[in-house]
Design a protein around this motif. Structure first.
Motif, short mmCIF file in Angstrom:
data_model
loop_
_atom_site.label_atom_id
_atom_site.label_comp_id
_atom_site.label_asym_id
_atom_site.label_seq_id
_atom_site.Cartn_x
_atom_site.Cartn_y
_atom_site.Cartn_z
N GLY A 1 0.79 -1.23 0.00
CA GLY A 1 0.00 0.00 0.00
C GLY A 1 0.81 1.27 0.00
N ASP A 2 2.12 1.16 0.31
CA ASP A 2 3.02 2.32 0.32
C ASP A 2 3.79 2.47 -0.99
OD1 ASP A 2 2.41 3.17 2.99
OD2 ASP A 2 3.61 1.47 3.72
N GLY A 3 3.55 1.57 -1.93
CA GLY A 3 4.20 1.67 -3.22
C GLY A 3 5.50 0.91 -3.36
N ASN A 4 5.82 0.05 -2.41
CA ASN A 4 7.04 -0.76 -2.50
C ASN A 4 6.76 -2.06 -3.24
OD1 ASN A 4 8.59 1.04 -0.68
ND2 ASN A 4 7.17 0.28 0.88
N VAL A 5 7.57 -2.39 -4.22
CA VAL A 5 7.38 -3.61 -5.01
C VAL A 5 7.58 -4.84 -4.13
CG1 VAL A 5 8.20 -4.98 -6.95
CG2 VAL A 5 8.08 -2.49 -7.16
N THR A 6 6.59 -5.70 -4.11
CA THR A 6 6.67 -6.94 -3.33
C THR A 6 6.86 -8.16 -4.22
OG1 THR A 6 4.25 -7.15 -3.35
CG2 THR A 6 5.25 -6.00 -1.47
N GLU A 7 6.44 -8.05 -5.47
CA GLU A 7 6.58 -9.19 -6.40
C GLU A 7 6.55 -8.68 -7.83
OE1 GLU A 7 4.16 -13.27 -7.64
OE2 GLU A 7 3.66 -12.23 -5.77
N GLU A 8 7.57 -9.03 -8.59
CA GLU A 8 7.63 -8.66 -10.00
C GLU A 8 7.01 -9.76 -10.86
OE1 GLU A 8 11.64 -7.82 -11.08
OE2 GLU A 8 11.84 -6.10 -9.71
N GLN A 9 6.37 -9.36 -11.93
CA GLN A 9 5.80 -10.31 -12.88
C GLN A 9 6.54 -10.19 -14.21
OE1 GLN A 9 2.99 -12.51 -12.03
NE2 GLN A 9 3.94 -11.83 -10.12
N PRO A 10 6.79 -11.28 -14.91
CA PRO A 10 7.53 -11.20 -16.18
C PRO A 10 6.69 -10.53 -17.28
CG PRO A 10 6.70 -13.43 -15.82
CD PRO A 10 6.41 -12.66 -14.57
N VAL A 11 7.20 -9.44 -17.83
CA VAL A 11 6.49 -8.76 -18.92
C VAL A 11 7.42 -8.43 -20.08
CG1 VAL A 11 4.72 -7.76 -17.42
CG2 VAL A 11 6.81 -6.46 -17.89
N ASP A 12 8.74 -8.51 -19.88
CA ASP A 12 9.68 -8.13 -20.93
C ASP A 12 9.48 -8.95 -22.20
OD1 ASP A 12 10.72 -6.29 -19.22
OD2 ASP A 12 12.56 -7.39 -18.76
N ASP A 13 9.17 -10.24 -22.03
CA ASP A 13 8.96 -11.09 -23.21
C ASP A 13 7.73 -10.65 -23.99
OD1 ASP A 13 7.41 -12.01 -20.96
OD2 ASP A 13 6.90 -13.81 -22.10
N VAL A 14 6.71 -10.20 -23.28
CA VAL A 14 5.48 -9.73 -23.93
C VAL A 14 5.76 -8.46 -24.71
CG1 VAL A 14 3.12 -8.94 -23.55
CG2 VAL A 14 4.05 -10.79 -22.15
N ILE A 15 6.46 -7.52 -24.08
CA ILE A 15 6.78 -6.25 -24.75
C ILE A 15 7.62 -6.50 -25.99
CG2 ILE A 15 8.01 -4.05 -24.51
CD1 ILE A 15 7.19 -4.08 -21.54
N GLN A 16 8.59 -7.40 -25.87
CA GLN A 16 9.46 -7.71 -27.01
C GLN A 16 8.66 -8.30 -28.17
OE1 GLN A 16 12.64 -10.38 -25.98
NE2 GLN A 16 13.66 -10.21 -27.97
N THR A 17 7.76 -9.21 -27.87
CA THR A 17 6.93 -9.81 -28.93
C THR A 17 6.02 -8.78 -29.57
OG1 THR A 17 6.93 -11.94 -27.77
CG2 THR A 17 5.27 -11.63 -29.47
N MET A 18 5.40 -7.94 -28.74
CA MET A 18 4.50 -6.91 -29.26
C MET A 18 5.26 -5.92 -30.15
SD MET A 18 1.38 -7.50 -28.21
CE MET A 18 0.48 -5.94 -28.19
#
Length: 414
Positions: free
Chosen positions: A116-133
């Motif tokens: 709730g304070d804006g600190n990242v607790t868990e990253e999700q993989p998205v780089d592969d999606v951006i690269q494909t798009m």
């Protein structure tokens, strides 16, 4: 695999099973179709099995063209590279054949989970999606913070309801939030649904929020259409208090507190040097005066504003996956009754009763800096309910007609 138009039943069946946004729904399609708006259902099938589904809308641009948009779609596994390439390649062909100028897609896909304070607790993989798009000609519009009229909010405030009882949800909230909810129950704040011919009550409170936060988004007719479009999957509710009922509660409290005070005072007369009893009696006398003051203030408020006070109102939409808290407003004159807290709590319980996994408080700016955030009060309010932040991947845009799109960009800059 086959790219094709989907029937409404095929589309509806798929998005009910696959995690999806309320805008990717039967109600959204039939609502726009009823208003003669340009709307499409497309997807990918393998035999009879649906692998991807997407609701697209179109609108006129540059007189001879259309721009297309899919709000929080398409619904598909964006990590499946083969499927993504197949869907978007054929989508380009589909839209070019329909005079597409450009297409904007906004997948309902998480990039990061934050506290709730804006600190990242868990990253999700998205780089592969951006690269494909990007290999397919789509430009990712980055990770903007704040609000924009050109795109949807990227940060959602979400309460996880999975396998939790109402009592557990309440217990996990911040102390202040839990205390305020309990106070609204003690005061007798209530919640009811507004009928179609009462939408002006919601809008009146919504306008107060517009004035407070200095923004203006939608008119009354837009909210009426939204309520009609989503039908049984929409609720417009209002938190209110009946001052007659509240006065009765206060009188009961006063009677009980007076009895306590009189008993303590009598005991003090018998033990005048008992300091602990003296302090207790003084506190009880103070409590009696406080309730008497509340009664006097409530009587005065009743005379000036009437028996029923309309505290807060909001429009909610839900699907098989989430309940969404979309637009709301409250009367700052009645803040002491904390109608917004009661409204949220009752709707959280409603979502839990439906067996939904998420209660989506919807957008926040994503700026968690006390000094720069335009909505820190809103962020803290939602955080108090034990909400986390779901940061989305953002928008992708693809020109479908290069020369015409350049003209469009030049005109937009003017």
């Amino acid at each position: 695999m086959k790219f094709c138009e989907l029937t409404i039943d095929e589309f509806d069946s798929f998005v009910k099973d696959e995690f999806s946004h309320y805008t990717q729904s039967r109600a959204h399609y039939t609502g726009r179709e009823a208003m003669n708006m340009d709307v499409h259902l497309v997807g990918v099938k393998e035999g009879e099995r649906i692998l991807a589904a997407c609701l697209l809308t179109g609108a006129a641009s540059l007189k001879f063209f259309k721009y297309y948009y899919t709000h929080k779609g398409p619904v598909m596994d964006h990590h499946n590279k083969e499927l993504v390439q197949f869907f978007y390649t054929h989508l380009t062909q589909y839209l070019k054949a329909r005079k597409g100028l450009f297409v904007l897609v906004d997948p309902y896909m998480t990039r990061n989970y934050l506290d709730g304070d804006g600190n990242v607790t868990e990253e999700q993989p998205v780089d592969d999606v951006i690269q494909t798009m990007e290999s397919l000609g789509y430009v990712h519009r980055g990770y903007p913070v704040g609000y924009s009229m050109d795109s949807q909010a990227r940060y959602f405030s979400v309460l996880d309801l999975t396998a939790k009882t109402d009592d557990e949800l309440l217990k996990e909230m911040e102390y202040k939030t839990r205390r305020n909810i309990n106070k609204t129950i003690e005061m007798g704040v209530q919640l009811r649904d507004l009928a179609d011919d009462e939408m002006d009550k919601f809008f009146s409170l919504y306008r107060m929020a517009e004035d407070k936060h200095d923004f203006s988004l939608f008119g009354l007719e837009t909210f009426k259409r939204m309520k009609k479009m989503y039908g049984d999957n929409a609720r417009v509710v209002m938190a209110y208090i009946d001052l007659n009922d509240y006065l009765s509660r206060l009188q009961e409290q006063l009677s009980a507190k007076r009895t306590e005070f009189e008993a303590s005072n009598e005991e003090l007369k018998q033990n005048p040097d008992f300091r602990k009893l003296k302090n207790k009696t003084a506190e009880l006398e103070k409590a009696v005066h406080q309730i008497e003051k509340k009664i006097a203030e409530t009587e005065e408020l009743k005379q000036s504003d009437g028996d029923i006070l309309e505290l807060a109102s909001a429009i909610y939409i839900f699907n098989n996956h989430e309940l969404y808290y979309l637009s709301s407003g409250s009367n700052p004159k009645y803040n002491k009754f904390m109608g917004a807290y009661h409204m949220q709590w009752e709707m959280i319980k409603f979502a839990n009763q439906l067996g939904l996994k998420r209660y989506n408080f919807y957008g926040v700016s994503g700026d968690f800096n006390e000094e720069t955030s335009p909505d820190m009060g809103v962020i803290k309010f939602k955080k108090g309910f034990n909400a986390y932040i779901d940061e989305q991947i953002g928008d992708f845009i693809k020109p479908l007609n290069g020369p015409a799109y350049k003209i469009y960009q030049l005109m937009k800059r003017k």
